[in-house]
Scaffold this motif. Structure first.
Motif, PDB file in Angstrom:
ATOM      1  N   SER A  49       0.818  -1.214   0.000  1.00  0.00           N
ATOM      2  CA  SER A  49       0.000   0.000   0.000  1.00  0.00           C
ATOM      3  C   SER A  49       0.852   1.265   0.000  1.00  0.00           C
ATOM      4  O   SER A  49       0.328   2.357   0.216  1.00  0.00           O
ATOM      5  CB  SER A  49      -0.931   0.011   1.217  1.00  0.00           C
ATOM      6  N   PHE A  50       2.159   1.121  -0.243  1.00  0.00           N
ATOM      7  CA  PHE A  50       3.062   2.267  -0.194  1.00  0.00           C
ATOM      8  C   PHE A  50       3.713   2.526  -1.545  1.00  0.00           C
ATOM      9  O   PHE A  50       3.828   1.626  -2.378  1.00  0.00           O
ATOM     10  CB  PHE A  50       4.155   2.050   0.858  1.00  0.00           C
ATOM     11  N   ARG A  72       3.669   7.667   2.395  1.00  0.00           N
ATOM     12  CA  ARG A  72       2.372   7.194   2.862  1.00  0.00           C
ATOM     13  C   ARG A  72       1.509   8.387   3.241  1.00  0.00           C
ATOM     14  O   ARG A  72       1.994   9.401   3.739  1.00  0.00           O
ATOM     15  CB  ARG A  72       2.491   6.223   4.030  1.00  0.00           C
ATOM     16  N   ASN A  96       2.764  13.633   1.213  1.00  0.00           N
ATOM     17  CA  ASN A  96       2.808  12.365   1.943  1.00  0.00           C
ATOM     18  C   ASN A  96       3.799  12.480   3.084  1.00  0.00           C
ATOM     19  O   ASN A  96       4.665  13.363   3.088  1.00  0.00           O
ATOM     20  CB  ASN A  96       3.263  11.224   1.022  1.00  0.00           C
TER      21      ASN A  96
END
Length: 302
Positions: A49-50, A72, A96
């Motif tokens: 998810s990064f 992130r 981020n």
């Protein structure tokens, strides 16, 4: 403020399952990345998810030095004082949170020295970042010299092996597996849906019959292959010299080669110059261990 930083050592390899493909080294992968950055292109890869990004890459007389970052924007922490109120961290649009890891890559021995920062990147994800197209890169931790000498001694056998591995999320690393033992583990993980596998193997310590007292000789090489293919959480071995019966415990996770140094920090990270110097110190300080390791590992494990 002073802060301790750890640096880990890895031997890299880049392979292609197509035997007709042009041979490329990990250095060639970095060269491709450098060309993209010189052309003002971003070098990024989504892993899980990064978003991982090569923030900096410079060519040097030994190879490359660079900075890899992890972006992130979800599950952000709160800011607070002890005993005080807390607040959410506000990010601007398209901003981020960024974690960074510094590294050196040496053409000689395909050596990668990486600042250890688990908040940024694990070495298995670094290997995925260095895998481009049909070329798959692996990072094999450099093991303490004394342990690797025992492992490469043909008179030394494995009495017991106790290890724990997590199922890889990158299916590409299942290609070009050399050992049947490793293939068996891959099949077990794929067919059972197991996320983590614990295995304990023991020879019969009460017999003098070699075939029964020790694990098969190919297990040595298979365990080294496992370290490049899987996220090995634990790998403890009890080795024994088959003539003298002297035993030697080896921990292929805890006994990895590393270097520590205290650096002055102003803000979140040390300066680039301080980190480059620390990486150079890591190489210089462990030079004799590296010479012994790469000189010994050439005597390929069966």
């Amino acid at each position: 403020m002073a802060k301790f930083y750890n640096f880990d050592f890895y031997q890299t390899a880049t392979i292609n399952s197509d035997h007709n493909a042009v041979t490329q080294s990990t250095g060639d992968i970095f060269q491709q990345f450098k060309a993209k950055l010189d052309a003002d292109e971003h070098v990024t890869k989504d892993i899980g998810s990064f978003i991982y990004e090569l923030r900096l890459l410079e060519e040097t007389d030994f190879g490359y030095r660079g900075v890899i970052g992890k972006h992130r924007s979800s599950d952000l922490p709160h800011a607070a004082t002890v005993g005080g109120e807390e607040r959410e961290l506000e990010l601007e649009q398209n901003e981020n949170l960024l974690e960074k890891t510094f590294f050196h890559y040496y053409h000689e021995n395909s050596l990668l020295i990486v600042q250890r920062n688990h908040l940024c990147i694990h070495f298995s994800n670094f290997a995925r970042f260095l895998s481009v197209g049909s070329y798959v890169s692996t990072l094999s931790p450099v093991i303490a010299t004394e342990d690797i000498r025992w492992l490469t001694d043909n008179n030394v056998q494995i009495r017991t092996a106790d290890f724990q591995i997590a199922k890889p999320t990158n299916p590409d690393i299942f290609q070009d597996v050399e050992h049947d033992f490793t293939n068996g583990i891959i099949k077990s993980l794929q067919s059972s849906g197991t996320a983590v596998l614990n295995i304990t193997m023991r020879g019969n310590g009460r017999t003098d019959v070699r075939e029964e007292r020790y694990l098969a000789g190919t297990v040595k090489g298979a365990l080294r292959e496992l370290q490049t293919k899987f996220d090995v959480k634990k790998c403890k071995l009890l080795l024994e010299h088959q003539e003298t019966f002297v035993t030697h415990p080896v921990d292929l996770v805890a006994d990895r080669l590393f270097y520590s140094e205290s650096l002055h920090v102003s803000g979140r990270y040390p300066s680039n110059i301080a980190m480059w110097e620390a990486l150079e110190n890591a190489k210089d300080t462990k030079e004799q261990d590296l010479i012994a390791y790469f000189g010994t590992i050439e005597n390929r494990l069966e």
